[in-house]
Enzyme design. Structure first.
Site, short mmCIF file in Angstrom:
data_model
loop_
_atom_site.label_atom_id
_atom_site.label_comp_id
_atom_site.label_asym_id
_atom_site.label_seq_id
_atom_site.Cartn_x
_atom_site.Cartn_y
_atom_site.Cartn_z
N SER A 163 0.89 -1.48 0.36
CA SER A 163 -0.18 -0.18 -0.04
C SER A 163 1.04 0.99 -0.18
O SER A 163 1.55 1.76 -0.75
CB SER A 163 -0.64 0.09 1.19
OG SER A 163 -2.21 1.12 0.64
N ASP B 27 9.12 5.77 -10.66
CA ASP B 27 9.01 6.43 -12.14
C ASP B 27 10.43 7.48 -12.19
O ASP B 27 11.01 7.57 -13.26
CB ASP B 27 7.89 6.41 -11.86
CG ASP B 27 6.98 5.33 -12.07
OD1 ASP B 27 7.22 4.32 -12.39
OD2 ASP B 27 5.84 5.54 -12.11
N LYS C 187 -0.93 -4.15 -3.19
CA LYS C 187 -2.20 -3.34 -3.02
C LYS C 187 -2.21 -2.49 -3.38
O LYS C 187 -1.65 -1.23 -3.39
CB LYS C 187 -2.64 -3.50 -1.23
CG LYS C 187 -3.31 -2.54 -0.70
CD LYS C 187 -3.94 -2.73 0.66
CE LYS C 187 -4.65 -2.02 1.15
NZ LYS C 187 -5.03 -0.97 0.32
#
Length: 460
Positions: A299, A310, A324
Site C-alpha cells: 500500500s 518512476d 495492494k
C-alpha cells in the site's frame, strides 16, 4: 411489535436515502432508481420480522444488524470492512502508533488467517512469529471463519496479559502453541543508523508524523556524520504494511523536486479523484538512494517505492512487493462504529497500477544469500475477493524491466562486513560502490508530468 415497527421505519428511511435526488434543472438523475434494491430490502425486513418474532430465543438486535452489514461488505473486496465501535476505536489508536497487543499484521487467505508480517521489536516478533504463519486459534478458540477485525481485537488488550496463539507453519507436523505476553506497543515509525556515511532509515509504517520523524532522523544522522553530507541512504520499507496516504506522499516528497506527480487515484468508471504533486521545498540532496522492499511492503510503501522508481530518484532492491493498489476512506458512523470503504485505485507517476502485481525491484536481492525470494508470503493476489489486475497496456512492459542481479561492480565492504541482514548488507554494498564511482541508474528525474491516461481504467 414495537421493535419490528422501528426496523421498518429505519428501512423506510434507508429507502429515501437510496432514492436519487431530483435535479434542479428538471432532468432525470444520472442513476435511475433500482427497484430490485428496494425489493431486496423488503425481503430483508420480512426475514428480520420472522427472526424477531419466531426465533427460539431472544435475539440481540444490534448484533444482528452488525452481522448483516458485515455480510453485505463481505461480497466486496477484502479491504472494505465494517468496524463495530470497539474495533473502530482500536483502528484509530493504530494510526496514532500506540496500542496494547502483540504486534501482528494478518490477512485472510482463503478460509485461513495468515501473518503478513510481525511488526519489528514487538512481542510477536520476539516470539518468533513469521510472515506466512497460519493462525489456527487464539486462547484455545478456533478462528476459522472469523473476520480479520475480530481476530485483531482478540489479540489486543491490556499489556501484561497472556495470549495463547496456535499456529501452523510449513515444516510443522502439527500446530504449535505459543504463549505471548501483550505489551504496550508504541510503534516508533522511523529508526536510523549510520554505516560509513550511508544512512539506514527503517520506516515501520505510515502513521501520524512519519515524514516529520524521518526528516528528524536524517538530520540526526548528518550530525552523527560530523555535519558532512550523507554518501547515500537506504530507505527500508520491508514488512511495512502501509498506513496513511498523506504520509506516503510526504515521505516521497522528501527526495523529489517540486511539481512532480507522486500518486494519482481514480474512482468508479475511471474518474480521477486526485493527483498529489511534490512541493518545491526542503528536498534532500541528490545522494544515491536505495529503497529496500519485500512481500510485506504494501500500500503506502508501494506508493513511495513506485514514485521514486518512476522518477529515477531511487534504485529498488529486494523482492516483489505485496500488490495492494487500492485506496480506502474511513467513515465514522453515528453509533461510534466505522466503515473502511475502497473508493479508488492508485497509480504511480507513469500510470502503473500495481494492484495484484506489486512493485518489481530493479535488482533482485533475496532474503538470504542464494535464496529465491519470499514466494510463501501471502500477497494481495492470494486474498479472497481481491480486485483483479487491470489489462496490461502495450507500453507497460517498458516502464519497468524484469529485475536483474546486482552488478559485478558491487563488492563487499569492510563497514558492512558484520551486518547479518543480507538484504541490508547488499544495499549498503551497492551504495558504497556507487559512491565510489560506479555508474548510477541512467533514468533522471524529470519535471515533465507523465499522464496516467496510459493505463486502462476498465473495471475487471
Amino acid at each position: 411489535m414495537r421493535s419490528l415497527h422501528s426496523w421498518r421505519a429505519a428501512l423506510a428511511a434507508g429507502l429515501l436515502l437510496l432514492a436519487p435526488a431530483a435535479r434542479a434543472d428538471g432532468r432525470e438523475p444520472s442513476t435511475p432508481p433500482n427497484t430490485a434494491t428496494y425489493e431486496q430490502l423488503e425481503v430483508f425486513a420480512r426475514v428480520l420480522s420472522y427472526v424477531e418474532n419466531n426465533y427460539v430465543e431472544p435475539v440481540d438486535e444490534k448484533r444482528m444488524m452488525y452481522g448483516a452489514i458485515q455480510g453485505m461488505l463481505e461480497t466486496l473486496d477484502p479491504h472494505t470492512v465494517f468496524m463495530p465501535p470497539e474495533v473502530f476505536k482500536e483502528m484509530k489508536i493504530d494510526t496514532s502508533g500506540e496500542f496494547g497487543g502483540l504486534g501482528l499484521e494478518v490477512a485472510r487467505k482463503g478460509d485461513r488467517v495468515v501473518v503478513v508480517a510481525p511488526i519489528d521489536d514487538t512481542p510477536a516478533a520476539r516470539a518468533g512469529i513469521r510472515a506466512g504463519d497460519e493462525l489456527i486459534a487464539i486462547d484455545g478458540e478456533n478462528i476459522q471463519g472469523m473476520g480479520v477485525p475480530e481476530v485483531l481485537q482478540r489479540m489486543r488488550g491490556p499489556a501484561g496479559k497472556r495470549v495463547l496463539l496456535t499456529i501452523m507453519r510449513e515444516g510443522f507436523s502439527a500446530p504449535r502453541e505459543l504463549a505471548i505476553i501483550r505489551d504496550h506497543i508504541r510503534i516508533v515509525s522511523v529508526e536510523g543508523a549510520l554505516y560509513g556515511g550511508i544512512a539506514h532509515l527503517k520506516v515501520k509504517n505510515f502513521q501520524d508524523r512519519t515524514a516529520l520523524y524521518l526528516r528528524k532522523e536524517l538530520d540526526r544522522l548528518r550530525e552523527q556524520n560530523g555535519g558532512k553530507p550523507l554518501r547515500g541512504a537506504v530507505l527500508d520499507l520491508r514488512n511495512n504494511p502501509g498506513g496513511l496516504l498523506d504520509q506516503a506522499v510526504a515521505v516521497s516528497d522528501l527526495w523529489l523536486p517540486g511539481n512532480l506527480p507522486i500518486v494519482s487515484t481514480r474512482g468508479r468508471k475511471g474518474g480521477r479523484a486526485n493527483e498529489e504533486l511534490s512541493k518545491d521545498r526542503d528536498t534532500e540532496p541528490d545522494y544515491p538512494l536505495v529503497v529496500l522492499v519485500n512481500a510485506g511492503s504494501a500500500s503506502a510503501s508501494e506508493i513511495v517505492a513506485g514514485a521514486l522508481q518512476d522518477h529515477g530518484r531511487a534504485t529498488i532492491l529486494g523482492t516483489q512487493t505485496f500488490g495492494k493498489g487500492s485506496v480506502q476512506t474511513v467513515i465514522e458512523l453515528e453509533d461510534g462504529s466505522g466503515l473502511k470503504l475502497t473508493i479508488a485505485r492508485y497509480y504511480t507517476p507513469k500510470g502503473r497500477s500495481i494492484q495484484e502485481k506489486g512493485i518489481t525491484p530493479d535488482y533482485l536481492v533475496p532474503e538470504t544469500q542464494g535464496g529465491k525470494g519470499s514466494k510463501d508470503q501471502p500477497r494481495e493476489k492470494d486474498l479472497d475477493r481481491h480486485f483483479r489486475a487491470e489489462p496490461v497496456v502495450s507500453n507497460e512492459s517498458d516502464v519497468v524491466a524484469k529485475p536483474k542481479n546486482l552488478p559485478e561492480s558491487v563488492r563487499d565492504w569492510d563497514v558492512s562486513a558484520k551486518v547479518t541482514d543480507y538484504q541490508l548488507k547488499m544495499s549498503l554494498n551497492y551504495l558504497n560502490s556507487v559512491a565510489n564511482g560506479a555508474a548510477r541508474p541512467t533514468t533522471k528525474t524529470s519535471t515533465e508530468k507523465t499522464s496516467t491516461e496510459k493505463t486502462s481504467t476498465e473495471t475487471p
